[in-house]
Design a protein around this motif. Structure first.
Motif, PDB file in Angstrom:
ATOM      1  N   LYS A  86      28.305  46.133  38.842  1.00 53.55           N
ATOM      2  CA  LYS A  86      27.467  45.509  39.866  1.00 53.55           C
ATOM      3  C   LYS A  86      28.041  44.176  40.334  1.00 53.55           C
ATOM      4  CE  LYS A  86      22.688  44.046  40.724  1.00 53.55           C
ATOM      5  NZ  LYS A  86      21.312  43.959  40.149  1.00 53.55           N
ATOM      6  N   TYR A  87      28.613  43.410  39.412  1.00 53.60           N
ATOM      7  CA  TYR A  87      29.004  42.042  39.752  1.00 53.60           C
ATOM      8  C   TYR A  87      30.504  41.771  39.718  1.00 53.60           C
ATOM      9  CZ  TYR A  87      24.042  40.943  39.197  1.00 53.60           C
ATOM     10  OH  TYR A  87      22.680  40.909  39.336  1.00 53.60           O
ATOM     11  N   LYS A  88      31.339  42.771  39.422  1.00 57.24           N
ATOM     12  CA  LYS A  88      32.762  42.493  39.211  1.00 57.24           C
ATOM     13  C   LYS A  88      33.438  41.915  40.452  1.00 57.24           C
ATOM     14  CE  LYS A  88      34.510  47.184  40.184  1.00 57.24           C
ATOM     15  NZ  LYS A  88      35.328  48.290  39.646  1.00 57.24           N
ATOM     16  N   ASP A  89      33.075  42.417  41.656  1.00 56.22           N
ATOM     17  CA  ASP A  89      33.701  41.904  42.875  1.00 56.22           C
ATOM     18  C   ASP A  89      33.293  40.453  43.135  1.00 56.22           C
ATOM     19  OD1 ASP A  89      34.969  44.322  43.274  1.00 56.22           O
ATOM     20  OD2 ASP A  89      33.387  45.110  44.573  1.00 56.22           O
ATOM     21  N   GLN A  90      31.997  40.163  42.980  1.00 53.92           N
ATOM     22  CA  GLN A  90      31.517  38.796  43.166  1.00 53.92           C
ATOM     23  C   GLN A  90      32.108  37.861  42.114  1.00 53.92           C
ATOM     24  OE1 GLN A  90      27.246  40.590  43.603  1.00 53.92           O
ATOM     25  NE2 GLN A  90      27.100  38.459  44.242  1.00 53.92           N
ATOM     26  N   PHE A  91      32.225  38.364  40.893  1.00 55.93           N
ATOM     27  CA  PHE A  91      32.777  37.566  39.794  1.00 55.93           C
ATOM     28  C   PHE A  91      34.224  37.189  40.084  1.00 55.93           C
ATOM     29  CE2 PHE A  91      34.818  36.970  35.691  1.00 55.93           C
ATOM     30  CZ  PHE A  91      33.881  36.240  34.972  1.00 55.93           C
ATOM     31  N   GLU A  92      35.019  38.168  40.513  1.00 59.50           N
ATOM     32  CA  GLU A  92      36.431  37.908  40.785  1.00 59.50           C
ATOM     33  C   GLU A  92      36.593  36.967  41.979  1.00 59.50           C
ATOM     34  OE1 GLU A  92      40.640  40.341  41.438  1.00 59.50           O
ATOM     35  OE2 GLU A  92      38.735  41.431  41.279  1.00 59.50           O
ATOM     36  N   LYS A  93      35.732  37.132  42.982  1.00 58.28           N
ATOM     37  CA  LYS A  93      35.805  36.268  44.158  1.00 58.28           C
ATOM     38  C   LYS A  93      35.436  34.823  43.803  1.00 58.28           C
ATOM     39  CE  LYS A  93      34.098  35.882  48.916  1.00 58.28           C
ATOM     40  NZ  LYS A  93      33.210  36.475  49.946  1.00 58.28           N
ATOM     41  N   ALA A  94      34.455  34.669  42.923  1.00 60.92           N
ATOM     42  CA  ALA A  94      33.972  33.337  42.565  1.00 60.92           C
ATOM     43  C   ALA A  94      34.903  32.634  41.584  1.00 60.92           C
ATOM     44  CB  ALA A  94      32.564  33.431  41.974  1.00 60.92           C
ATOM     45  N   MET A 142      32.288  28.087  26.085  1.00 59.71           N
ATOM     46  CA  MET A 142      33.060  28.775  27.118  1.00 59.71           C
ATOM     47  C   MET A 142      32.206  29.802  27.846  1.00 59.71           C
ATOM     48  SD  MET A 142      36.663  29.451  25.076  1.00 59.71           S
ATOM     49  CE  MET A 142      37.581  29.944  26.529  1.00 59.71           C
ATOM     50  N   GLY A 143      32.389  29.896  29.162  1.00 59.88           N
ATOM     51  CA  GLY A 143      31.739  30.935  29.944  1.00 59.88           C
ATOM     52  C   GLY A 143      32.591  32.189  29.988  1.00 59.88           C
ATOM     53  N   LEU A 144      32.053  33.264  30.555  1.00 63.61           N
ATOM     54  CA  LEU A 144      32.787  34.527  30.623  1.00 63.61           C
ATOM     55  C   LEU A 144      34.090  34.363  31.412  1.00 63.61           C
ATOM     56  CD1 LEU A 144      29.902  37.100  31.287  1.00 63.61           C
ATOM     57  CD2 LEU A 144      30.967  36.526  29.116  1.00 63.61           C
ATOM     58  N   ALA A 145      34.030  33.612  32.513  1.00 63.48           N
ATOM     59  CA  ALA A 145      35.226  33.441  33.351  1.00 63.48           C
ATOM     60  C   ALA A 145      36.326  32.709  32.591  1.00 63.48           C
ATOM     61  CB  ALA A 145      34.859  32.688  34.625  1.00 63.48           C
ATOM     62  N   LEU A 153      36.537  40.593  35.661  1.00 64.95           N
ATOM     63  CA  LEU A 153      35.555  40.647  34.579  1.00 64.95           C
ATOM     64  C   LEU A 153      35.858  41.852  33.699  1.00 64.95           C
ATOM     65  CD1 LEU A 153      32.957  39.619  33.250  1.00 64.95           C
ATOM     66  CD2 LEU A 153      31.653  41.008  34.870  1.00 64.95           C
ATOM     67  N   GLY A 154      36.252  41.595  32.464  1.00 65.99           N
ATOM     68  CA  GLY A 154      36.566  42.673  31.525  1.00 65.99           C
ATOM     69  C   GLY A 154      35.505  42.803  30.452  1.00 65.99           C
ATOM     70  N   PHE A 155      35.804  43.607  29.452  1.00 68.27           N
ATOM     71  CA  PHE A 155      34.849  43.815  28.359  1.00 68.27           C
ATOM     72  C   PHE A 155      35.007  42.769  27.255  1.00 68.27           C
ATOM     73  CE2 PHE A 155      35.272  48.270  29.973  1.00 68.27           C
ATOM     74  CZ  PHE A 155      33.983  48.383  30.449  1.00 68.27           C
ATOM     75  N   MET A 156      36.230  42.255  27.079  1.00 66.87           N
ATOM     76  CA  MET A 156      36.480  41.379  25.941  1.00 66.87           C
ATOM     77  C   MET A 156      35.616  40.120  25.978  1.00 66.87           C
ATOM     78  SD  MET A 156      38.015  40.907  23.106  1.00 66.87           S
ATOM     79  CE  MET A 156      39.444  41.984  22.997  1.00 66.87           C
ATOM     80  N   SER A 157      35.345  39.588  27.171  1.00 67.96           N
ATOM     81  CA  SER A 157      34.537  38.371  27.245  1.00 67.96           C
ATOM     82  C   SER A 157      33.124  38.615  26.729  1.00 67.96           C
ATOM     83  CB  SER A 157      34.495  37.853  28.681  1.00 67.96           C
ATOM     84  OG  SER A 157      34.050  38.847  29.581  1.00 67.96           O
ATOM     85  N   PHE A 158      32.570  39.804  26.969  1.00 69.10           N
ATOM     86  CA  PHE A 158      31.238  40.126  26.449  1.00 69.10           C
ATOM     87  C   PHE A 158      31.258  40.177  24.923  1.00 69.10           C
ATOM     88  CE2 PHE A 158      30.870  41.779  30.793  1.00 69.10           C
ATOM     89  CZ  PHE A 158      29.610  41.340  31.155  1.00 69.10           C
ATOM     90  N   PHE A 159      32.329  40.758  24.376  1.00 66.68           N
ATOM     91  CA  PHE A 159      32.420  40.858  22.921  1.00 66.68           C
ATOM     92  C   PHE A 159      32.621  39.483  22.285  1.00 66.68           C
ATOM     93  CE2 PHE A 159      32.964  45.305  23.835  1.00 66.68           C
ATOM     94  CZ  PHE A 159      32.479  45.949  22.722  1.00 66.68           C
ATOM     95  N   VAL A 160      33.405  38.628  22.932  1.00 66.02           N
ATOM     96  CA  VAL A 160      33.608  37.282  22.401  1.00 66.02           C
ATOM     97  C   VAL A 160      32.291  36.513  22.400  1.00 66.02           C
ATOM     98  CG1 VAL A 160      34.730  35.060  22.808  1.00 66.02           C
ATOM     99  CG2 VAL A 160      36.049  37.171  23.016  1.00 66.02           C
ATOM    100  N   LYS A 161      31.532  36.606  23.493  1.00 62.23           N
ATOM    101  CA  LYS A 161      30.256  35.891  23.558  1.00 62.23           C
ATOM    102  C   LYS A 161      29.253  36.459  22.560  1.00 62.23           C
ATOM    103  CE  LYS A 161      29.182  32.983  25.802  1.00 62.23           C
ATOM    104  NZ  LYS A 161      29.287  31.524  25.530  1.00 62.23           N
TER     105      LYS A 161
END
Length: 402
Positions: free
Chosen positions: A216-224, A287-290, A229-237
């Motif tokens: 849902k948000y990968k395009d907006q995330f990459e643009k911002a 740290m944030g996901l980005a 946006l990958g999976f590893m950031s979710f696992f780290v958080k």
């Protein structure tokens, strides 16, 4: 002026290094900051570059030799390259070169004898070479630079028909010395199994909520943020939040002491050609996901190029390794001492699952946590893994801190 080429100053945690590869040989011209030699340590490969433009004069430490901090590796001569039989000096009269360097077939291109010989050996059209010599002449360096910059040609069709180097039916073996990094990895893995009471607990996580959120948000995330946006950031958080709730999993053992860390520095295993390295994300709680995705991407790039520094891999209170990118469905990760736990991610695979009495096809992933039973009880390890599972199956909880 002669300059000694020395090994880098190693940190306290590195006793010595091994000369891995010489990129320049005696007599070769070298530009300022051009790579001369790689020094392999227990943790990283360090590069030694030329301090100025000049010539490599002598190599004192051969490939495979063990060297200490600041030990002399070779001798470098600063200044213009000395004249040789196949390479006329820049100071020599131009007439000597032009008399023995007839024009090339293509146009009015003029090559030095050494340049013509090298061009003929590599089937290069002289007209394609950028000339930097006096009066538009092509020098040997011009041909070498052209070879470096030109894309490698595909092998000729007749090449496979060449006689095989080994007779048919021959049982071939090749013996290659283990690199220092690979030997260190092997030693640490064996020590981890021998010195820790290692146990592994497993669970599985429904990745659909994270995948839906990402879609849902990968395009907006990459643009911002300028990063995917990958999976590893979710696992780290998720791991960071779970580590805060279960401090023993974030601790380490030092002799008879248990050291509890009030911060979460998560190491992420990165596979490189030289072996597995584990650069560390510092202060993951802030740290944030980005930022996580950007830092991991930088680690992966520098790991492939062999440019990770020792400071990138020192410390760490917990490690995450992802065998799923290579297709692993389930595995038992080995501890990264002195840490007391490691999380293993695996391949996402659709499976039929029972949901509210109905069978649904869901993208599932097996998770594994290996832990040191001397420090962590089974109850804590299981609850830690369940916490990660719950946070990933309802990502909103990461934002709400519940």
């Amino acid at each position: 002026m002669s300059i000694e080429i020395k090994a880098p100053t190693f940190p306290e945690s590195v006793a010595d290094g091994t000369v891995a590869t010489w990129h320049k040989q005696p007599g070769e011209a070298v530009e300022r900051d051009e790579l001369l030699v790689d020094i392999e340590t227990d943790k990283v490969v360090l590069e030694v570059v030329a301090p100025a433009a000049g010539t490599m004069k002598e190599i004192l430490k051969q490939e495979g030799d063990v060297v200490l901090s600041d030990e002399v590796l070779g001798v470098f001569v600063e200044g213009a390259v000395e004249a040789s039989a196949d390479k006329p000096s820049d100071a020599a009269p131009a007439q000597a070169e032009t008399e023995s360097a007839p024009a090339a077939d293509a146009g009015d291109v003029i090559l030095s004898p050494a340049a013509r010989k090298l061009a003929d050996e590599n089937n290069i059209n002289p007209a394609d070479i950028k000339a930097t010599g006096k009066d538009g002449r092509v020098t040997k360096e011009d041909v070498l630079n052209h070879l470096k910059s030109a894309p490698k040609a595909a092998p000729a069709a007749a090449a496979p028909a060449a006689a095989p180097a080994v007779p048919a039916g021959e049982r071939v073996e090749k013996r290659v010395p283990m690199t220092r990094l690979r030997a260190t990895i092997a030693k640490r893995l064996v020590e981890a199994q021998q010195n820790a009471a290692m146990l592994t607990t497993y669970n599985e996580v429904n990745m659909k909520p994270v995948m839906d959120l990402r879609k849902k948000y990968k395009d907006q995330f990459e643009k911002a943020h300028g990063v995917k946006l990958g999976f590893m950031s979710f696992f780290v958080k998720a791991a960071t939040e779970a580590l805060k709730r279960f401090p023993a999993v974030n601790a380490s053992i030092d002799g008879n002491d248990m050291v509890y860390h009030g911060y979460q520095d998560v190491g992420v295993a990165v596979s490189t050609d030289r072996g597995l390295v584990v650069p560390v994300l510092r202060d993951c709680d802030s740290m944030g996901l980005a930022e996580i995705e950007s830092t991991i991407g930088d680690f992966a790039k520098r790991g492939r190029e062999g440019k990770l520094g020792i400071e990138d891999m020192q410390g760490g209170t917990f490690t995450i390794t992802n065998g799923g990118i290579f297709g692993s469905l389930m595995s038992t990760p080995i501890l990264n001492p002195p840490q007391t736990a490691i999380l293993g991610m695996h391949k996402i695979q659709e499976r039929p699952m029972a949901v509210n009495g109905q069978v649904e096809i869901l993208p599932m992933m097996y998770l594994a946590v290996s832990y040191d039973h001397r420090m962590i009880d089974g109850k804590e390890a299981v609850q830690f893994l369940v916490t990660i599972k719950d946070l990933l199956e309802d990502p909103a909880r990461l934002l709400l801190d519940i």
